[in-house]
Design an enzyme around this catalytic site. Structure first.
Site, PDB file in Angstrom:
ATOM      1  N   SER A 234      29.623  60.387  47.858  1.00  0.00           N
ATOM      2  CA  SER A 234      30.098  60.539  46.479  1.00  0.00           C
ATOM      3  C   SER A 234      28.940  60.135  45.570  1.00  0.00           C
ATOM      4  CB  SER A 234      31.327  59.665  46.232  1.00  0.00           C
ATOM      5  OG  SER A 234      31.007  58.305  46.265  1.00  0.00           O
TER       6      SER A 234
ATOM      7  N   HIS B 116      35.741  59.143  51.243  1.00  0.00           N
ATOM      8  CA  HIS B 116      35.408  58.470  52.504  1.00  0.00           C
ATOM      9  C   HIS B 116      36.551  58.467  53.518  1.00  0.00           C
ATOM     10  CE1 HIS B 116      32.230  55.968  50.110  1.00  0.00           C
ATOM     11  NE2 HIS B 116      31.871  57.230  50.299  1.00  0.00           N
TER      12      HIS B 116
ATOM     13  N   HIS C 297      24.960  49.362  50.335  1.00  0.00           N
ATOM     14  CA  HIS C 297      24.727  50.358  51.396  1.00  0.00           C
ATOM     15  C   HIS C 297      25.153  51.738  50.867  1.00  0.00           C
ATOM     16  CE1 HIS C 297      29.186  50.463  52.789  1.00  0.00           C
ATOM     17  NE2 HIS C 297      29.081  50.278  51.509  1.00  0.00           N
ATOM     18  N   ARG C 298      25.124  52.767  51.725  1.00  0.00           N
ATOM     19  CA  ARG C 298      25.726  54.061  51.423  1.00  0.00           C
ATOM     20  C   ARG C 298      26.818  54.327  52.462  1.00  0.00           C
ATOM     21  NH1 ARG C 298      23.195  56.882  47.033  1.00  0.00           N
ATOM     22  NH2 ARG C 298      25.305  57.738  47.042  1.00  0.00           N
ATOM     23  N   SER C 299      27.648  55.325  52.179  1.00  0.00           N
ATOM     24  CA  SER C 299      28.717  55.611  53.150  1.00  0.00           C
ATOM     25  C   SER C 299      28.142  56.154  54.459  1.00  0.00           C
ATOM     26  CB  SER C 299      29.743  56.566  52.560  1.00  0.00           C
ATOM     27  OG  SER C 299      29.118  57.708  52.019  1.00  0.00           O
TER      28      SER C 299
ATOM     29  N   LYS D 243      27.430  44.730  48.904  1.00  0.00           N
ATOM     30  CA  LYS D 243      28.530  45.408  49.594  1.00  0.00           C
ATOM     31  C   LYS D 243      27.953  46.256  50.711  1.00  0.00           C
ATOM     32  CE  LYS D 243      29.438  49.656  46.967  1.00  0.00           C
ATOM     33  NZ  LYS D 243      30.459  50.534  46.415  1.00  0.00           N
TER      34      LYS D 243
ATOM     35  N   ASP E  61      27.734  52.633  38.985  1.00  0.00           N
ATOM     36  CA  ASP E  61      27.071  53.197  40.175  1.00  0.00           C
ATOM     37  C   ASP E  61      26.630  54.623  39.843  1.00  0.00           C
ATOM     38  OD1 ASP E  61      26.348  54.230  42.631  1.00  0.00           O
ATOM     39  OD2 ASP E  61      28.333  54.113  43.533  1.00  0.00           O
TER      40      ASP E  61
ATOM     41  N   LYS F   5      21.153  50.847  44.767  1.00  0.00           N
ATOM     42  CA  LYS F   5      21.003  51.617  45.998  1.00  0.00           C
ATOM     43  C   LYS F   5      19.600  52.204  46.038  1.00  0.00           C
ATOM     44  CE  LYS F   5      25.794  53.370  46.283  1.00  0.00           C
ATOM     45  NZ  LYS F   5      26.679  54.445  45.745  1.00  0.00           N
TER      46      LYS F   5
ATOM     47  N   GLU G  12      34.017  48.856  39.977  1.00  0.00           N
ATOM     48  CA  GLU G  12      32.846  49.734  39.924  1.00  0.00           C
ATOM     49  C   GLU G  12      33.317  51.157  39.624  1.00  0.00           C
ATOM     50  OE1 GLU G  12      30.659  49.487  43.616  1.00  0.00           O
ATOM     51  OE2 GLU G  12      30.102  51.582  43.460  1.00  0.00           O
TER      52      GLU G  12
ATOM     53  N   GLN H 122      38.362  55.065  45.981  1.00  0.00           N
ATOM     54  CA  GLN H 122      37.510  55.163  47.161  1.00  0.00           C
ATOM     55  C   GLN H 122      37.429  53.860  47.961  1.00  0.00           C
ATOM     56  OE1 GLN H 122      33.565  57.403  46.982  1.00  0.00           O
ATOM     57  NE2 GLN H 122      32.843  55.301  46.939  1.00  0.00           N
ATOM     58  N   GLU H 123      37.332  52.711  47.244  1.00  0.00           N
ATOM     59  CA  GLU H 123      37.072  51.456  47.966  1.00  0.00           C
ATOM     60  C   GLU H 123      37.915  50.308  47.439  1.00  0.00           C
ATOM     61  OE1 GLU H 123      32.805  50.717  47.859  1.00  0.00           O
ATOM     62  OE2 GLU H 123      32.439  52.864  48.135  1.00  0.00           O
TER      63      GLU H 123
ATOM     64  N   ASP I 279      36.195  49.938  43.937  1.00  0.00           N
ATOM     65  CA  ASP I 279      35.323  51.035  43.511  1.00  0.00           C
ATOM     66  C   ASP I 279      36.153  52.314  43.530  1.00  0.00           C
ATOM     67  OD1 ASP I 279      33.499  52.961  42.942  1.00  0.00           O
ATOM     68  OD2 ASP I 279      32.272  52.700  44.749  1.00  0.00           O
TER      69      ASP I 279
ATOM     70  N   GLU J  41      33.415  53.926  55.868  1.00  0.00           N
ATOM     71  CA  GLU J  41      32.759  52.622  55.723  1.00  0.00           C
ATOM     72  C   GLU J  41      33.438  51.540  56.555  1.00  0.00           C
ATOM     73  OE1 GLU J  41      32.081  51.776  51.563  1.00  0.00           O
ATOM     74  OE2 GLU J  41      30.625  53.416  51.430  1.00  0.00           O
TER      75      GLU J  41
HETATM   76  P1  PGA Z   1      28.519  56.847  48.709  1.00  0.00           P
HETATM   77  O1  PGA Z   1      29.634  55.815  48.228  1.00  0.00           O
HETATM   78  O2  PGA Z   1      27.524  56.101  49.518  1.00  0.00           O
HETATM   79  O3  PGA Z   1      29.309  57.855  49.485  1.00  0.00           O
HETATM   80  O4  PGA Z   1      27.919  57.415  47.447  1.00  0.00           O
HETATM   81  C1  PGA Z   1      29.349  54.498  47.906  1.00  0.00           C
HETATM   82  C2  PGA Z   1      29.758  54.151  46.498  1.00  0.00           C
HETATM   83  O5  PGA Z   1      30.266  54.997  45.758  1.00  0.00           O
HETATM   84  O6  PGA Z   1      29.562  53.012  46.107  1.00  0.00           O
HETATM   85 ZN    ZN Z   2      30.367  53.462  44.018  1.00  0.00          ZN
END
Ligand code: PGA
Ligand code: ZN
Length: 421
Positions: free
Chosen positions: A43, A157, A366-368, A389, A313, A338, A286, A165-166, A245, A207
């Protein structure tokens, strides 16, 4: 000591989603070797540096990285072995100049960031210091970060109906890294038990968090609070707090937020966040709003920014210039960090520095799509941002980072905790 690169290798390897990515190895004249592998997001923000993928559909469905590998073995190797560099910043500048595009699209940000990370490791080895020390702009700042464990996955994810998402748990009350990691693992286990006894599947998202067939945000938050209590902790800032997030780009269409069966305006989303952060122990949000909803971000920040961390982000993309502009507009109060969003270690450190200068918090991420490379653990410690994270406290590519943090703690007497703004 100057850096004289003698060789640069790259190869195509697999990431945690089974997609190809790069591993890069940098050799220096002193015999030092630095190795790094490159993460990949699902994403992504529209302003991210470009991840170069091959176009041949017959290999990995068009996701191969042989072109990027070729750039490392060719142009980049040639440029880096031609001259000595005084430091990583100078080497990164050479990579940026060699690429010559604003979004690193010629050589690929995945190629460039792999080389930059591997070079940072080679430099640390050459200087006989741990990576975190070598990345620290100021020694006084180094600090072990509070881990934010992503324990329920949705959005891009996971295949469930959750738009957010998170859903993360943050052991803000822990006194050490080791205690924070244990807390995360215990709450994760308690959550699995809760989900099982409520009849939900306990399969995992990208994740490592659970991806149950829950469709309401409040249901997840209730489960998380219960799991924290089941594990013997207190929900809240003195014990285990929650962080979200939503990655709102993913459910923002035609100016509305499509979530939980409703289509909400930006103002209605802000009202909802205000309510959620009053009802639940959520300390950080986030990407609560989409990257193009700047007015909404300003409103959200004005409304709850004094008591809730609001992390950019997709809207900040670890770009020092983008962050500086957003800060001037009053957007958010923290930035996600990132490496592959901007494409070099030096520019990443610059983004952190911009945040520092303006009193914005930073969370290293990190990334997914990940590998077992644990570079971000050292980055978080070195910059002393106090937050990281790296997904769930489960799965090799996620725990590699948390295990590296406890290793650093074992080897030092460093302080642990959130960095107060
Ligand atoms: P991504 O997701 O690594 O798939 O971009 C992580 C985030 O959105 O923080
Ligand atoms: Zn994010």
């Amino acid at each position: 000591m100057s850096i004289h690169v003698t060789d640069v290798h790259a190869r195509e390897i697999l990431d945690s989603r089974g997609n190809p990515t790069l591993e890069v190895i940098v050799h220096t004249e002193t015999g030092a070797v630095g190795r790094a592998s490159v993460p990949s997001g699902a994403s992504t923000g529209s302003g991210e540096a470009l991840e170069l993928r091959d176009v041949h559909a017959e290999r990995f469905g068009g996701r191969g990285v042989l072109g990027a590998v070729g750039h490392v073995r060719g142009d980049i190797r040639e440029a880096l072995t031609r001259r000595a560099f005084r430091n990583l910043a100078e080497l990164d500048e050479a990579l940026i100049a060699l690429d010559g595009t604003p979004d690193k699209s010629r050589l690929g940000a995945n190629a460039i960031v792999g080389v930059s990370m591997a070079a940072a490791r080679a430099i640390a080895t050459q200087n006989g210091e741990p990576l975190w020390h070598s990345l620290a702009p100021r020694n006084d700042d180094v600090q072990l970060p509070v881990p934010h464990f992503n324990v329920v996955n949705g959005g891009a994810h996971a295949a469930n109906a959750l738009e957010f998402q998170e859903f993360m748990i943050a052991p803000l009350g822990a006194r050490t890294e080791r205690e924070a990691v244990r807390t995360g693992a215990e709450v994760y286990r308690a959550l699995r038990d809760r989900l099982r006894s409520a009849g939900y599947a306990t399969g995992l998202g990208d994740e490592g968090g659970f991806a149950p067939a829950v469709d309401r945000v409040e249901q997840v938050l209730d489960l998380l609070v219960a799991a924290i209590e089941d594990a013997g902790y207190t929900p809240g800032p003195g014990g285990v707090a929650l962080a979200l997030d939503p990655a709102a780009n993913g459910f923002h269409r035609d100016g509305l937020y499509h979530v939980g069966g409703s289509a909400l305006t930006s103002g209605e989303m802000v009202d909802w966040y205000e309510e959620l952060t009053t009802r639940y122990p959520i300390w950080s949000i986030e990407d609560g709003l989409a990257e193009d909803d700047r007015a909404g971000w300003v409103e959200l920040t004005a409304r709850i920014g004094s008591r809730v961390e609001l992390v950019g982000d997709d809207i900040f993309v670890t770009n020092p210039v983008t962050i500086e502009k957003a800060i001037a507009e009053g957007i958010g109060n923290a930035a996600l960090i990132k490496l592959n969003q901007i494409g070099t270690v030096t520019e990443t450190l610059r983004a952190i520095e911009v945040c520092r200068r303006h009193g914005y918090a930073q969370m290293v991420s990190h990334r997914s799509g990940e590998t077992t490379d644990d570079f971000i653990a050292d980055l978080a410690v070195g910059c002393g941002c106090g937050q990281i994270k790296s997904g769930a406290p489960a799965r090799g590519e996620r725990v590699a980072k948390y295990n590296r943090l406890t290793e650093i703690e074992d080897c030092t007497l460093m302080k642990f905790g959130l960095r107060a703004l």
